[in-house]
Design a protein around this motif. Structure first.
Motif, PDB file in Angstrom:
ATOM      1  N   ASP A 206       0.810  -1.227   0.000  1.00  0.00           N
ATOM      2  CA  ASP A 206       0.000   0.000   0.000  1.00  0.00           C
ATOM      3  C   ASP A 206       0.837   1.267   0.000  1.00  0.00           C
ATOM      4  O   ASP A 206       0.362   2.326  -0.427  1.00  0.00           O
ATOM      5  CB  ASP A 206      -0.944   0.006   1.198  1.00  0.00           C
ATOM      6  CG  ASP A 206      -0.218  -0.021   2.525  1.00  0.00           C
ATOM      7  OD1 ASP A 206       0.852  -0.676   2.611  1.00  0.00           O
ATOM      8  OD2 ASP A 206      -0.705   0.593   3.488  1.00  0.00           O
ATOM      9  N   VAL A 207       2.080   1.201   0.470  1.00  0.00           N
ATOM     10  CA  VAL A 207       2.874   2.423   0.596  1.00  0.00           C
ATOM     11  C   VAL A 207       3.742   2.693  -0.628  1.00  0.00           C
ATOM     12  O   VAL A 207       4.392   3.743  -0.705  1.00  0.00           O
ATOM     13  CB  VAL A 207       3.756   2.395   1.860  1.00  0.00           C
ATOM     14  CG1 VAL A 207       2.921   2.093   3.095  1.00  0.00           C
ATOM     15  CG2 VAL A 207       4.897   1.396   1.732  1.00  0.00           C
ATOM     16  N   ILE A 208       3.780   1.776  -1.580  1.00  0.00           N
ATOM     17  CA  ILE A 208       4.616   1.978  -2.764  1.00  0.00           C
ATOM     18  C   ILE A 208       4.104   3.187  -3.548  1.00  0.00           C
ATOM     19  O   ILE A 208       2.915   3.280  -3.866  1.00  0.00           O
ATOM     20  CB  ILE A 208       4.603   0.730  -3.662  1.00  0.00           C
ATOM     21  CG1 ILE A 208       5.178  -0.476  -2.914  1.00  0.00           C
ATOM     22  CG2 ILE A 208       5.379   0.982  -4.944  1.00  0.00           C
ATOM     23  CD1 ILE A 208       5.039  -1.784  -3.667  1.00  0.00           C
ATOM     24  N   ARG A 326       4.070   9.113   0.616  1.00  0.00           N
ATOM     25  CA  ARG A 326       2.792   9.822   0.599  1.00  0.00           C
ATOM     26  C   ARG A 326       2.422  10.351   1.988  1.00  0.00           C
ATOM     27  O   ARG A 326       1.829  11.426   2.110  1.00  0.00           O
ATOM     28  CB  ARG A 326       1.673   8.927   0.053  1.00  0.00           C
ATOM     29  CG  ARG A 326       1.860   8.531  -1.404  1.00  0.00           C
ATOM     30  CD  ARG A 326       0.563   8.071  -2.052  1.00  0.00           C
ATOM     31  NE  ARG A 326      -0.163   7.082  -1.311  1.00  0.00           N
ATOM     32  CZ  ARG A 326       0.099   5.771  -1.308  1.00  0.00           C
ATOM     33  NH1 ARG A 326       1.119   5.294  -2.013  1.00  0.00           N
ATOM     34  NH2 ARG A 326      -0.638   4.934  -0.614  1.00  0.00           N
ATOM     35  N   THR A 327       2.784   9.609   3.029  1.00  0.00           N
ATOM     36  CA  THR A 327       2.478  10.094   4.372  1.00  0.00           C
ATOM     37  C   THR A 327       3.370  11.267   4.755  1.00  0.00           C
ATOM     38  O   THR A 327       2.916  12.196   5.426  1.00  0.00           O
ATOM     39  CB  THR A 327       2.596   8.959   5.401  1.00  0.00           C
ATOM     40  OG1 THR A 327       1.594   7.979   5.116  1.00  0.00           O
ATOM     41  CG2 THR A 327       2.388   9.461   6.813  1.00  0.00           C
ATOM     42  N   SER A 328       4.626  11.251   4.331  1.00  0.00           N
ATOM     43  CA  SER A 328       5.473  12.420   4.607  1.00  0.00           C
ATOM     44  C   SER A 328       4.898  13.657   3.920  1.00  0.00           C
ATOM     45  O   SER A 328       4.984  14.772   4.450  1.00  0.00           O
ATOM     46  CB  SER A 328       6.917  12.162   4.155  1.00  0.00           C
ATOM     47  OG  SER A 328       7.029  12.030   2.756  1.00  0.00           O
ATOM     48  N   LEU A 329       4.276  13.482   2.747  1.00  0.00           N
ATOM     49  CA  LEU A 329       3.632  14.608   2.065  1.00  0.00           C
ATOM     50  C   LEU A 329       2.368  15.042   2.802  1.00  0.00           C
ATOM     51  O   LEU A 329       2.089  16.241   2.917  1.00  0.00           O
ATOM     52  CB  LEU A 329       3.306  14.224   0.625  1.00  0.00           C
ATOM     53  CG  LEU A 329       4.505  13.895  -0.263  1.00  0.00           C
ATOM     54  CD1 LEU A 329       4.046  13.438  -1.638  1.00  0.00           C
ATOM     55  CD2 LEU A 329       5.442  15.094  -0.381  1.00  0.00           C
ATOM     56  N   ALA A 330       1.586  14.085   3.312  1.00  0.00           N
ATOM     57  CA  ALA A 330       0.408  14.437   4.111  1.00  0.00           C
ATOM     58  C   ALA A 330       0.822  15.169   5.379  1.00  0.00           C
ATOM     59  O   ALA A 330       0.144  16.120   5.810  1.00  0.00           O
ATOM     60  CB  ALA A 330      -0.390  13.176   4.450  1.00  0.00           C
ATOM     61  N   MET A 331       1.916  14.745   5.987  1.00  0.00           N
ATOM     62  CA  MET A 331       2.432  15.442   7.169  1.00  0.00           C
ATOM     63  C   MET A 331       2.828  16.866   6.820  1.00  0.00           C
ATOM     64  O   MET A 331       2.567  17.808   7.591  1.00  0.00           O
ATOM     65  CB  MET A 331       3.614  14.672   7.745  1.00  0.00           C
ATOM     66  CG  MET A 331       3.244  13.336   8.364  1.00  0.00           C
ATOM     67  SD  MET A 331       4.673  12.233   8.634  1.00  0.00           S
ATOM     68  CE  MET A 331       5.592  13.153   9.874  1.00  0.00           C
ATOM     69  N   GLY A 404      -4.820  11.344   5.202  1.00  0.00           N
ATOM     70  CA  GLY A 404      -4.041  10.403   4.415  1.00  0.00           C
ATOM     71  C   GLY A 404      -4.044  10.793   2.955  1.00  0.00           C
ATOM     72  O   GLY A 404      -4.977  11.449   2.475  1.00  0.00           O
ATOM     73  N   LEU A 405      -3.005  10.409   2.250  1.00  0.00           N
ATOM     74  CA  LEU A 405      -2.927  10.622   0.804  1.00  0.00           C
ATOM     75  C   LEU A 405      -2.997   9.244   0.154  1.00  0.00           C
ATOM     76  O   LEU A 405      -2.024   8.499   0.128  1.00  0.00           O
ATOM     77  CB  LEU A 405      -1.633  11.340   0.435  1.00  0.00           C
ATOM     78  CG  LEU A 405      -1.514  11.846  -1.011  1.00  0.00           C
ATOM     79  CD1 LEU A 405      -2.602  12.853  -1.324  1.00  0.00           C
ATOM     80  CD2 LEU A 405      -0.142  12.474  -1.248  1.00  0.00           C
ATOM     81  N   GLY A 406      -4.183   8.885  -0.313  1.00  0.00           N
ATOM     82  CA  GLY A 406      -4.382   7.584  -0.926  1.00  0.00           C
ATOM     83  C   GLY A 406      -4.020   7.594  -2.398  1.00  0.00           C
ATOM     84  O   GLY A 406      -3.812   8.641  -3.006  1.00  0.00           O
ATOM     85  N   GLY A 454      -9.777   3.718   1.104  1.00  0.00           N
ATOM     86  CA  GLY A 454      -8.610   3.551   0.254  1.00  0.00           C
ATOM     87  C   GLY A 454      -7.350   4.165   0.820  1.00  0.00           C
ATOM     88  O   GLY A 454      -6.313   4.218   0.141  1.00  0.00           O
ATOM     89  N   VAL A 455      -7.408   4.635   2.068  1.00  0.00           N
ATOM     90  CA  VAL A 455      -6.220   5.183   2.713  1.00  0.00           C
ATOM     91  C   VAL A 455      -5.195   4.068   2.912  1.00  0.00           C
ATOM     92  O   VAL A 455      -5.548   2.893   3.054  1.00  0.00           O
ATOM     93  CB  VAL A 455      -6.608   5.828   4.069  1.00  0.00           C
ATOM     94  CG1 VAL A 455      -6.978   4.764   5.092  1.00  0.00           C
ATOM     95  CG2 VAL A 455      -5.506   6.734   4.587  1.00  0.00           C
ATOM     96  N   ALA A 456      -3.917   4.402   2.876  1.00  0.00           N
ATOM     97  CA  ALA A 456      -2.875   3.434   3.227  1.00  0.00           C
ATOM     98  C   ALA A 456      -2.876   3.236   4.743  1.00  0.00           C
ATOM     99  O   ALA A 456      -3.626   3.901   5.470  1.00  0.00           O
ATOM    100  CB  ALA A 456      -1.521   3.917   2.736  1.00  0.00           C
TER     101      ALA A 456
END
Length: 487
Positions: A206-208, A326-331, A404-406, A454-456
């Motif tokens: 999911d994190v790729i 994607r999570t670092s971008l959401a942060m 989250g950034l899905g 659909g969130v990681a």
């Protein structure tokens, strides 16, 4: 650009320099129909004074304002469009002071390449009907061209958004502020340099994230880094630098008795090296993971990143573990909106208290901790190789937003958010962040709805209810936003 201001820090005491971001650049153009000026000589000075007041209010948002002046016809509009095109603005604001034709603003919107916000702010709450003549009324007529602008923008393929109110209407300025903060998020992504260090945690499908999709959909650049980029900087850290960083950490954290001196010293050394890595590559965010083997150097470097990554996150450079780009971008998005944004995943559900327990091992946003964060020593990092010091706290009690950034099956990104409240109560004491979040419904129902979005399995948890700002952000980024609210 990565720069520092030593007067700001993780706790306001100047302990570490704050990473100073690029200021949001706002282009401003005000205008009205030039045919009115000879007919009503007092009208233009009044409208120009209103335009100056709007520019002054923008300065309160810590924005860089590029003022293209006051336009009266299509030719002046074209000149303003060229000035704002060259300025590379993050948001263009068109102030409709009275009636004006769409031909005056369409070129501004078309040529700038930036999203446009139209303002209809009349001088006061209402006209004085008993005393107003035509000239006085025209100063209140900014609403008149708004449907014209919306129609013309639609036919020209330009996104439309507006705020209507009066000049000192704080409700209107609250809405304007959302758009300005959203423009800051867009700017941070469009100009950002996002570090991706190491390699994927094996099996986490999911994190790729394809780095090209980040540049294509959000802008900015993803810098691919190797663990050796950090290792060589670790090797150059002096004992004096390590000692200084340990003193900083002792001021920022409460050190648990489980902290081993050698592990604490190693984490401080890696922290200094992380700062240099971020500065050398001019990074605005960082996602990392490296597995390592049998205690060799690379494993030790990766295991020593939690202290430094947490300090970086609190100072404006979000850092996420497990290669979670994607999570670092959401942060980063949450941080730019003023909510912090800490690396988070589900931990457990508490059906007695109706809360969802969420957090993560590894880096955390120290600036949004409910109390002085704890540094705990761990002999093992669950699910990862290595050992060392880890951060423990819960997010400040009160309203929070999970973001989250899905990523959808066609590769497009999607923003996913949910508002809740962090409440006090018992927490795990295992060197993880943990927050008890009440989403106003059965925690099982919320978890099912959140997962179905659909969130990681990672996201950012930040302070404040941010959905209105995230709606504005989604509009400027041309991303869908799903708000999870099963209550």
């Amino acid at each position: 650009m990565w720069s520092t201001n030593p007067t700001r820090s993780v706790d306001g005491n100047g302990l570490l320099p704050w990473v100073e971001p690029r200021r949001t650049r706002i282009g401003l153009v005000a205008g009205g129909l030039g045919a009115y000026w000879p007919q009503f000589p007092e009208l233009l000075p009044q409208l120009q004074a209103s335009a100056r007041r709007v520019s002054e209010r923008f300065a309160e948002f810590d924005c860089e304002v590029v003022d293209a002046g006051f336009i009266s016809d299509a030719q002046e509009g074209a000149a303003a469009a060229e000035k704002l095109r060259l300025a590379d603005c993050d948001l263009i604001v068109g102030f409709l002071t009275t009636y004006m034709t769409a031909s005056m603003l369409v070129p501004v919107a078309q040529r700038s390449g930036a999203p446009v916000l139209l303002l209809n702010l009349q001088p006061t709450e209402a006209m004085d009907h008993a005393t107003f003549d035509t000239g006085a009324w025209l100063a209140y007529c900014g609403a008149c061209p708004l449907p014209e602008m919306a129609n013309a923008f639609e036919r020209c393929g330009i996104d439309f958004r507006s705020v209507s109110g009066y000049l000192e209407d704080e409700r209107a300025w609250d809405r304007i502020g959302r758009w300005l903060r959203a423009a800051g998020v867009r700017a941070a992504l469009r100009h950002g340099r996002h570090g991706l260090l190491g390699h994927l945690y094996p099996g986490m499908m999911d994190v790729i994230t394809d780095p090209t999709l980040v540049s294509a959909q959000l802008g900015g650049h993803v810098e691919i880094l190797e663990i050796d980029d950090l290792r060589v900087r670790v090797e150059k850290v002096t004992p004096a630098e390590t000692e200084a960083r340990m003193k900083v950490a002792q001021d920022v954290f409460t050190l648990d008795e489980s902290v081993v001196e050698h592990d604490f010293r190693w984490g401080a050394t890696v922290s200094v090296a992380l700062d240099r890595l971020v500065e050398d590559f001019e990074l605005d965010s960082l996602a990392y993971y490296h597995r390592g083997l049998d205690g060799e150097t690379h494993e030790r470097v990766a295991a020593g990143m939690i202290l430094g990554a947490s300090l970086l996150t609190a100072r404006g450079v979000p850092a996420a573990g497990e290669y979670e780009l994607r999570t670092s971008l959401a942060m980063l998005m949450m941080h730019k909106l003023g909510g912090g944004g800490s690396f988070t995943e589900l931990q457990a559900l508490n059906f007695h208290d109706n809360v969802v327990e969420m957090g993560h091992d590894g880096p955390a946003h120290l600036a949004i901790s409910s109390a002085k964060p704890l540094l705990r020593g761990l002999g093992v990092y669950h699910g990862k190789r290595g050992w060392g010091v880890s951060v423990e706290f819960d997010v400040a009690h009160g309203p929070v937003t999970a973001l989250g950034l899905g990523q959808l099956r066609d590769g497009s990104f999607k923003m996913i958010a949910s508002e809740g409240t962090v409440v006090p109560g018992p927490l795990l004491q295992i060197g993880n962040t943990t927050s008890r979040v009440d989403f106003g419904c059965d925690p099982g129902e919320w978890t099912d709805a959140w997962s179905a979005s659909g969130v990681a399995h990672h996201w950012a948890l930040g302070t404040g209810h941010r959905v209105p700002e995230l709606k504005a952000t989604a509009s400027l980024l041309h991303l869908p936003l799903e708000v999870v609210d099963p209550s």
